[in-house]
Scaffold this motif. Sequence first.
Motif, PDB file in Angstrom:
ATOM      1  N   GLY A   6      12.276  94.601  38.000  1.00 33.05           N
ATOM      2  CA  GLY A   6      11.516  93.496  38.553  1.00 33.05           C
ATOM      3  C   GLY A   6      12.206  92.166  38.325  1.00 33.05           C
ATOM      4  N   THR A   7      11.402  91.118  38.317  1.00 31.94           N
ATOM      5  CA  THR A   7      11.909  89.763  38.111  1.00 31.94           C
ATOM      6  C   THR A   7      11.057  89.062  37.062  1.00 31.94           C
ATOM      7  OG1 THR A   7      10.487  88.916  39.890  1.00 31.94           O
ATOM      8  CG2 THR A   7      12.726  89.613  40.503  1.00 31.94           C
ATOM      9  N   ASN A   8      11.510  87.874  36.656  1.00 30.59           N
ATOM     10  CA  ASN A   8      10.744  87.046  35.717  1.00 30.59           C
ATOM     11  C   ASN A   8      10.379  87.828  34.461  1.00 30.59           C
ATOM     12  OD1 ASN A   8       9.436  84.815  34.677  1.00 30.59           O
ATOM     13  ND2 ASN A   8       7.633  84.985  36.008  1.00 30.59           N
ATOM     14  N   LEU A   9      11.396  88.329  33.774  1.00 29.91           N
ATOM     15  CA  LEU A   9      11.195  89.164  32.594  1.00 29.91           C
ATOM     16  C   LEU A   9      10.948  88.319  31.346  1.00 29.91           C
ATOM     17  CD1 LEU A   9      12.735  91.137  34.599  1.00 29.91           C
ATOM     18  CD2 LEU A   9      13.528  92.290  32.528  1.00 29.91           C
ATOM     19  N   ARG A  10      10.098  88.837  30.480  1.00 25.75           N
ATOM     20  CA  ARG A  10       9.884  88.269  29.144  1.00 25.75           C
ATOM     21  C   ARG A  10       9.795  89.413  28.143  1.00 25.75           C
ATOM     22  NH1 ARG A  10       7.163  84.523  32.468  1.00 25.75           N
ATOM     23  NH2 ARG A  10       7.641  82.340  31.966  1.00 25.75           N
ATOM     24  N   THR A  11      10.261  89.146  26.927  1.00 28.14           N
ATOM     25  CA  THR A  11      10.331  90.186  25.902  1.00 28.14           C
ATOM     26  C   THR A  11       9.714  89.682  24.605  1.00 28.14           C
ATOM     27  OG1 THR A  11      12.440  90.930  26.852  1.00 28.14           O
ATOM     28  CG2 THR A  11      11.866  91.752  24.658  1.00 28.14           C
ATOM     29  N   TYR A  12       8.796  90.480  24.043  1.00 28.44           N
ATOM     30  CA  TYR A  12       8.266  90.198  22.705  1.00 28.44           C
ATOM     31  C   TYR A  12       9.059  91.042  21.713  1.00 28.44           C
ATOM     32  CZ  TYR A  12       5.141  89.829  18.721  1.00 28.44           C
ATOM     33  OH  TYR A  12       4.619  89.602  17.472  1.00 28.44           O
ATOM     34  N   PHE A  13       9.664  90.367  20.733  1.00 36.17           N
ATOM     35  CA  PHE A  13      10.481  91.063  19.743  1.00 36.17           C
ATOM     36  C   PHE A  13      10.551  90.220  18.484  1.00 36.17           C
ATOM     37  CE2 PHE A  13      14.892  92.225  18.153  1.00 36.17           C
ATOM     38  CZ  PHE A  13      14.521  93.475  17.679  1.00 36.17           C
ATOM     39  N   GLU A  14      10.352  90.881  17.361  1.00 40.38           N
ATOM     40  CA  GLU A  14      10.425  90.251  16.047  1.00 40.38           C
ATOM     41  C   GLU A  14       9.514  89.029  15.958  1.00 40.38           C
ATOM     42  OE1 GLU A  14      14.620  89.692  15.241  1.00 40.38           O
ATOM     43  OE2 GLU A  14      14.808  91.758  14.504  1.00 40.38           O
ATOM     44  N   GLY A  15       8.302  89.199  16.453  1.00 37.68           N
ATOM     45  CA  GLY A  15       7.248  88.218  16.205  1.00 37.68           C
ATOM     46  C   GLY A  15       7.121  87.091  17.200  1.00 37.68           C
ATOM     47  N   THR A  16       7.916  87.082  18.271  1.00 38.60           N
ATOM     48  CA  THR A  16       7.815  85.969  19.212  1.00 38.60           C
ATOM     49  C   THR A  16       8.200  86.417  20.617  1.00 38.60           C
ATOM     50  OG1 THR A  16       8.396  83.643  19.541  1.00 38.60           O
ATOM     51  CG2 THR A  16      10.183  85.140  18.907  1.00 38.60           C
ATOM     52  N   TRP A  17       7.769  85.647  21.606  1.00 35.60           N
ATOM     53  CA  TRP A  17       8.133  85.910  22.997  1.00 35.60           C
ATOM     54  C   TRP A  17       9.451  85.212  23.335  1.00 35.60           C
ATOM     55  CZ3 TRP A  17       6.409  89.469  26.163  1.00 35.60           C
ATOM     56  CH2 TRP A  17       5.154  90.034  25.921  1.00 35.60           C
TER      57      TRP A  17
END
Length: 286
Positions: A4-15
């Motif tokens: 897809g597009t406009n990706l966001r990732t939550y990792f190690e406590g933050t976005w």
Amino acid sequence: MATGTNLRTYFEGTWHEGDVPVMKAADHGAWLGTTVFDGARFVDGMAPDLDRHLARVNRSAEALMIKPTVSVDEMLEIVWEGLSLYPKDAAVYVRPMYWGIEGGYLGILPDQSATGFAVSLEEIPMAAPDAAVTLTTTRFRRPVLEDAVVNAKAGCLYPNNARMLAEARSKGYGNALVADALGNVAETASANVFMVRDGEVFTPIPNGTFLSGITRARHIENLRADGVTVHESVLSFDDFREADEVFLSGNLNKVTPVTEFDGTMYQQGRMARRARELYWDWALSL
């Protein structure tokens, strides 16, 4: 996945913005495949059955003998924080995931002292209401629990699904209707399946060879509440050849009508349209 597009990732406590690297080469998940995930949908400000998808990723982790480290309530808070960064009318695929980090006995058993966790969000449009698919058979089958971790939504199961899809596409079809070890219909390569005959709905009975999907269960509940008779039963390929209508059920697109199974043609029928209407009516009522 990054489809897809406009990706966001939550990792190690933050976005984080974008598709952030989260796994190391020596992680147990990268080396030996101890990865699990789930998929939920955010559409028009709604995230139907989000809590059930988050609960299932924890059960999947336990099935792969890796320790889930985030409660459902904590995940709900994390996911909604991430979704607040998207427009309300965005169609977002929500993918929480765990993977093993340390190896235990002989390096093969995962060590439950360390588990990776991330959430991936990406905009993927819903399929058009008139989108449909064709089906064929495949020589590949769904395994049983003695052969594979079929009680988890695990990444290690998907190469087998990929073989099914590759074979179907090589034959000019969009998906494969897949058998279990006994030769009865289990599901397709990517979704649960329903058929309609004489106004009644039939779907393969969960027998431990495939995940009985959350969206599948929602369709069964909605249709029964609407007065439709729904059978969970043992079904053969001939049953599908004799069906009046066939449709798929999955989280990504909710309902996908089938127009052909190996030369047997179907109309995009009333029951698929009704299942879709009932699903979104239910979601809007929450």
